[in-house]
Design an enzyme around this catalytic site. Sequence first.
Site, PDB file in Angstrom:
ATOM      1  N   ASP A 233       2.561   5.329  -6.833  1.00  0.00           N
ATOM      2  CA  ASP A 233       3.827   5.249  -6.080  1.00  0.00           C
ATOM      3  C   ASP A 233       5.067   5.171  -6.949  1.00  0.00           C
ATOM      4  O   ASP A 233       6.184   5.315  -6.437  1.00  0.00           O
ATOM      5  CB  ASP A 233       3.791   4.026  -5.155  1.00  0.00           C
ATOM      6  CG  ASP A 233       2.820   4.249  -4.006  1.00  0.00           C
ATOM      7  OD1 ASP A 233       1.954   3.393  -3.773  1.00  0.00           O
ATOM      8  OD2 ASP A 233       2.913   5.317  -3.384  1.00  0.00           O
TER       9      ASP A 233
ATOM     10  N   HIS B  91       0.861  -1.201   0.000  1.00  0.00           N
ATOM     11  CA  HIS B  91       0.000   0.000   0.000  1.00  0.00           C
ATOM     12  C   HIS B  91       0.890   1.241   0.000  1.00  0.00           C
ATOM     13  O   HIS B  91       1.614   1.468  -0.965  1.00  0.00           O
ATOM     14  CB  HIS B  91      -0.953  -0.094   1.210  1.00  0.00           C
ATOM     15  CG  HIS B  91      -2.018   0.947   1.287  1.00  0.00           C
ATOM     16  ND1 HIS B  91      -2.397   1.742   0.238  1.00  0.00           N
ATOM     17  CD2 HIS B  91      -2.805   1.316   2.326  1.00  0.00           C
ATOM     18  CE1 HIS B  91      -3.374   2.551   0.626  1.00  0.00           C
ATOM     19  NE2 HIS B  91      -3.651   2.324   1.893  1.00  0.00           N
TER      20      HIS B  91
ATOM     21  N   HIS C 231      -2.478  -2.569  -9.405  1.00  0.00           N
ATOM     22  CA  HIS C 231      -3.459  -1.903  -8.527  1.00  0.00           C
ATOM     23  C   HIS C 231      -4.697  -2.773  -8.459  1.00  0.00           C
ATOM     24  O   HIS C 231      -5.085  -3.407  -9.445  1.00  0.00           O
ATOM     25  CB  HIS C 231      -3.837  -0.529  -9.105  1.00  0.00           C
ATOM     26  CG  HIS C 231      -4.433   0.390  -8.101  1.00  0.00           C
ATOM     27  ND1 HIS C 231      -5.759   0.351  -7.758  1.00  0.00           N
ATOM     28  CD2 HIS C 231      -3.882   1.360  -7.344  1.00  0.00           C
ATOM     29  CE1 HIS C 231      -6.006   1.263  -6.850  1.00  0.00           C
ATOM     30  NE2 HIS C 231      -4.887   1.899  -6.564  1.00  0.00           N
TER      31      HIS C 231
HETATM   32  C1  SDX Z   1      -1.540   2.150  -3.364  1.00  0.00           C
HETATM   33  O1  SDX Z   1      -6.279   0.722  -3.257  1.00  0.00           O
HETATM   34  C2  SDX Z   1      -5.809   1.943  -3.422  1.00  0.00           C
HETATM   35  O2  SDX Z   1      -6.516   2.854  -3.838  1.00  0.00           O
HETATM   36  C3  SDX Z   1      -4.344   2.129  -3.023  1.00  0.00           C
HETATM   37  C4  SDX Z   1      -3.692   3.443  -3.468  1.00  0.00           C
HETATM   38  C5  SDX Z   1      -4.279   4.652  -2.756  1.00  0.00           C
HETATM   39  O3  SDX Z   1      -4.201   5.764  -3.298  1.00  0.00           O
HETATM   40  O4  SDX Z   1      -4.716   4.468  -1.580  1.00  0.00           O
HETATM   41  O5  SDX Z   1      -3.851   3.602  -4.875  1.00  0.00           O
HETATM   42  C6  SDX Z   1      -2.196   3.464  -3.129  1.00  0.00           C
HETATM   43  O6  SDX Z   1      -1.477   1.352  -2.447  1.00  0.00           O
HETATM   44  C7  SDX Z   1      -1.037   1.794  -4.730  1.00  0.00           C
HETATM   45  C8  SDX Z   1      -0.433   0.354  -4.802  1.00  0.00           C
HETATM   46  C9  SDX Z   1       0.968   0.395  -4.240  1.00  0.00           C
HETATM   47  N1  SDX Z   1       1.521  -0.988  -4.106  1.00  0.00           N
HETATM   48  C10 SDX Z   1       2.455  -1.446  -4.971  1.00  0.00           C
HETATM   49  O7  SDX Z   1       2.897  -0.810  -5.926  1.00  0.00           O
HETATM   50  C11 SDX Z   1       2.966  -2.832  -4.620  1.00  0.00           C
HETATM   51  C12 SDX Z   1       3.103  -3.679  -5.891  1.00  0.00           C
HETATM   52  N2  SDX Z   1       1.786  -3.971  -6.377  1.00  0.00           N
HETATM   53  C13 SDX Z   1       1.194  -5.243  -6.095  1.00  0.00           C
HETATM   54  O8  SDX Z   1       1.576  -5.849  -4.915  1.00  0.00           O
HETATM   55  C14 SDX Z   1      -0.279  -5.335  -6.455  1.00  0.00           C
HETATM   56  O9  SDX Z   1      -0.420  -4.834  -7.715  1.00  0.00           O
HETATM   57  C15 SDX Z   1      -1.313  -4.706  -5.523  1.00  0.00           C
HETATM   58  C16 SDX Z   1      -1.164  -5.179  -4.126  1.00  0.00           C
HETATM   59  C17 SDX Z   1      -1.224  -3.220  -5.563  1.00  0.00           C
HETATM   60  C18 SDX Z   1      -2.704  -5.112  -6.032  1.00  0.00           C
HETATM   61  O10 SDX Z   1      -2.686  -6.477  -6.043  1.00  0.00           O
HETATM   62  P1  SDX Z   1      -3.989  -7.388  -6.224  1.00  0.00           P
HETATM   63  O11 SDX Z   1      -5.141  -6.631  -6.765  1.00  0.00           O
HETATM   64  O12 SDX Z   1      -4.200  -8.127  -4.959  1.00  0.00           O
HETATM   65  O13 SDX Z   1      -3.518  -8.318  -7.386  1.00  0.00           O
HETATM   66  P2  SDX Z   1      -2.825  -9.717  -7.167  1.00  0.00           P
HETATM   67  O14 SDX Z   1      -1.827  -9.653  -6.065  1.00  0.00           O
HETATM   68  O15 SDX Z   1      -3.903 -10.725  -7.079  1.00  0.00           O
HETATM   69  O16 SDX Z   1      -2.004  -9.896  -8.538  1.00  0.00           O
HETATM   70  C19 SDX Z   1      -2.656 -10.389  -9.700  1.00  0.00           C
HETATM   71  C20 SDX Z   1      -1.538 -10.908 -10.592  1.00  0.00           C
HETATM   72  C21 SDX Z   1      -0.586 -11.854  -9.847  1.00  0.00           C
HETATM   73  O17 SDX Z   1      -0.027 -12.743 -10.824  1.00  0.00           O
HETATM   74  P3  SDX Z   1      -0.582 -14.262 -10.855  1.00  0.00           P
HETATM   75  O18 SDX Z   1      -0.360 -14.852  -9.471  1.00  0.00           O
HETATM   76  O19 SDX Z   1      -2.058 -14.145 -11.215  1.00  0.00           O
HETATM   77  O20 SDX Z   1       0.268 -14.921 -11.930  1.00  0.00           O
HETATM   78  O21 SDX Z   1      -0.725  -9.806 -11.012  1.00  0.00           O
HETATM   79  C22 SDX Z   1       0.608  -9.984 -10.520  1.00  0.00           C
HETATM   80  C23 SDX Z   1       0.523 -10.969  -9.370  1.00  0.00           C
HETATM   81  O22 SDX Z   1       1.752 -11.650  -9.214  1.00  0.00           O
HETATM   82  N3  SDX Z   1       1.071  -8.682 -10.037  1.00  0.00           N
HETATM   83  C24 SDX Z   1       2.324  -8.231 -10.181  1.00  0.00           C
HETATM   84  C25 SDX Z   1       2.333  -6.951  -9.602  1.00  0.00           C
HETATM   85  N4  SDX Z   1       1.103  -6.675  -9.132  1.00  0.00           N
HETATM   86  C26 SDX Z   1       0.328  -7.746  -9.394  1.00  0.00           C
HETATM   87  N5  SDX Z   1       3.422  -8.803 -10.719  1.00  0.00           N
HETATM   88  C27 SDX Z   1       4.555  -8.047 -10.693  1.00  0.00           C
HETATM   89  N6  SDX Z   1       4.641  -6.811 -10.171  1.00  0.00           N
HETATM   90  C28 SDX Z   1       3.561  -6.237  -9.616  1.00  0.00           C
HETATM   91  N7  SDX Z   1       3.643  -5.026  -9.093  1.00  0.00           N
END
Ligand code: SDX
Length: 383
Positions: free
Chosen positions: A320, A224, A263
Site C-alpha cells: 500500500d 488492510h 505486515h
Molecule cells: C494489506 O495480510 C495480507 O496479506 C494483507 C495485504 C493483502 O495483499 O491482502 O498484504 C494487504 O493489508 C497490507 C497492510 C496494510 N496496512 C497498513 O499498512 C497499516 C499499517 N500497518 C500496521 O497496522 C501493521 O503492520 C499490520 C496491521 C499490517 C500488521 O500488524 P500486526 O501483524 O498485527 O503487528 P502488530 O500490530 O502486532 O505490530 C507489532 C509491532 C507493534 O509494536 P509494539 O507494540 O510491539 O511495540 O510493530 C509495530 C506495532 O506498533 N508496528 C508498527 C507498524 N506496524 C506494526 N509501528 C509503526 N508503523 C507501522 N505501520
Amino acid sequence: MRTKKPEIHLGLEGIYMAETSICSVNGIEGKLYYRGYSIEELAKHSDFEEVCFLLLNGYLPKEKEFLSFKDALVKERDLDPEVLQVITDTAGKGLPMDVLRTAVSLSAIYDPDVKDNSKEANMRKSIRLISKISSIVAAIGRVRDGEEYVRPEKKLGHVENFLYMLNGEKPSESERRMLDIMFVLHAEHSSNASTFSTIVTGATLSDIYSAITSGIGTLKGPLHGGADEAALRMMRAIGKPENTVKYINDALAGKQRIMGFGHRVYKAYDPRARIIRGYLEELREHASPEVENLTAIALEAEKLMIKKLGKAKGIWPNVDFFSGPVYTHIGIPSSLFTPLFAASRVPGWCAHMLEYWENNRLIRPLEYYTGKTNVKYISMTKR
Ligand code: SDX
C-alpha cells in the site's frame, strides 16, 4: 468448572486454516507466487485477465481458451439498470467502499445464477463479479464527480475499459500498462483478512455474492485495504520532503502506525512494494510536480522507516505504501484507491472460495470464557 486456560492465538496469528495451491507468501524472504509463478514474472510478462484465468483455473490458458475467457468478461461488463440507479442515488453521498459493498450485494438479485451454487454457476458468477466490480468502481468515480455513467467499450481490454469508463476517454498505453500491473499485484495474497472473511461466509454454504460482500467490508479497514489512501493522506500532510523525518519521528513517538508499512506475514520488503517502487522511479522523470513531490516524500519516509524499524522490528514497506503516487500519476482520485484494491482482489477472493468449497468445512473457532458463571437472576424492582 473452569478449564485450564488454553493458548489463545489473538488474530489467529500463525494458525494454518487450510491447504491451498493458489498462492504462497514467503514472509521471511519477501517472495510471492500465484499458482507457482513468481509475482515478478507475472508483473513482467502477464496481464490482469490472464492472471484472473490463472488464479481461477490453476494454469496459464492456451490462446483459444483465453480468448473465450476474455469474451466472457467483456459480456459481463455492463451494469443492471437497478444497480446503476443505486450508484447514481448514493455515490454522491456515501463513502465509495460503502457504495461498492451495497452495489455488489444488490447485484446478486439480478444474477441469473443467484439460486445455483453449482461449481459451473460459481465460476460464471466469479467472472461476472470480476467484470462488474470494475465497472461499478468506475461508475462510482463518475457519479462522485457529477458525471454521467460511461457504457463499457467491448473492444478494450479489462483495465483499459476501466479507465475508459472512469475518464470517458481511452488511456495512454503507459497508463494502461501501469494500472494493469497494479491490478496484477493486488489480485491475490493468500489468507489475508478479506479473503478469510470471504471464506468464513462461504463456508456456511452461503452464496458467492454474500462471500464477496463480506470481503469488501473487510478490505475497507485502514489496517488492510484502506492503508493506500491513508498513506497518501500522510504524504500530503507531510507536504515537503524536508518535513518527512520530523513528521515520522513525531508520529512514531506518539505511538501512531505509519500506513503502508508493516505486515502480518512479511518481515522483509513486500515484493509488490518493490515492483511498484521501481515503476515510481521510472515514471518520475515525466511525472507532474505533485507526483514528483509525493515520490520524494515517500522515498524519504522509506529510508527513515527502514533505518528505524526495518531490521529492528521487521517493519518494511508493504503493497500500500507506494501505490498512492502511482495511482495519482494515472489520475485515479484517492477516494477510489481502496475500491480499486477491491476490484483487483476479486479473482483472489473467488479463487479461494471455489477452492475451499471443494473440501468445505464450517469455520467456527473457540473463545476462552473468562466471564462470571451461575449468576442469579434478580427482578427489575430489586436491582
Ligand atoms: C494489506 O495480510 C495480507 O496479506 C494483507 C495485504 C493483502 O495483499 O491482502 O498484504 C494487504 O493489508 C497490507 C497492510 C496494510 N496496512 C497498513 O499498512 C497499516 C499499517 N500497518 C500496521 O497496522 C501493521 O503492520 C499490520 C496491521 C499490517 C500488521 O500488524 P500486526 O501483524 O498485527 O503487528 P502488530 O500490530 O502486532 O505490530 C507489532 C509491532 C507493534 O509494536 P509494539 O507494540 O510491539 O511495540 O510493530 C509495530 C506495532 O506498533 N508496528 C508498527 C507498524 N506496524 C506494526 N509501528 C509503526 N508503523 C507501522 N505501520
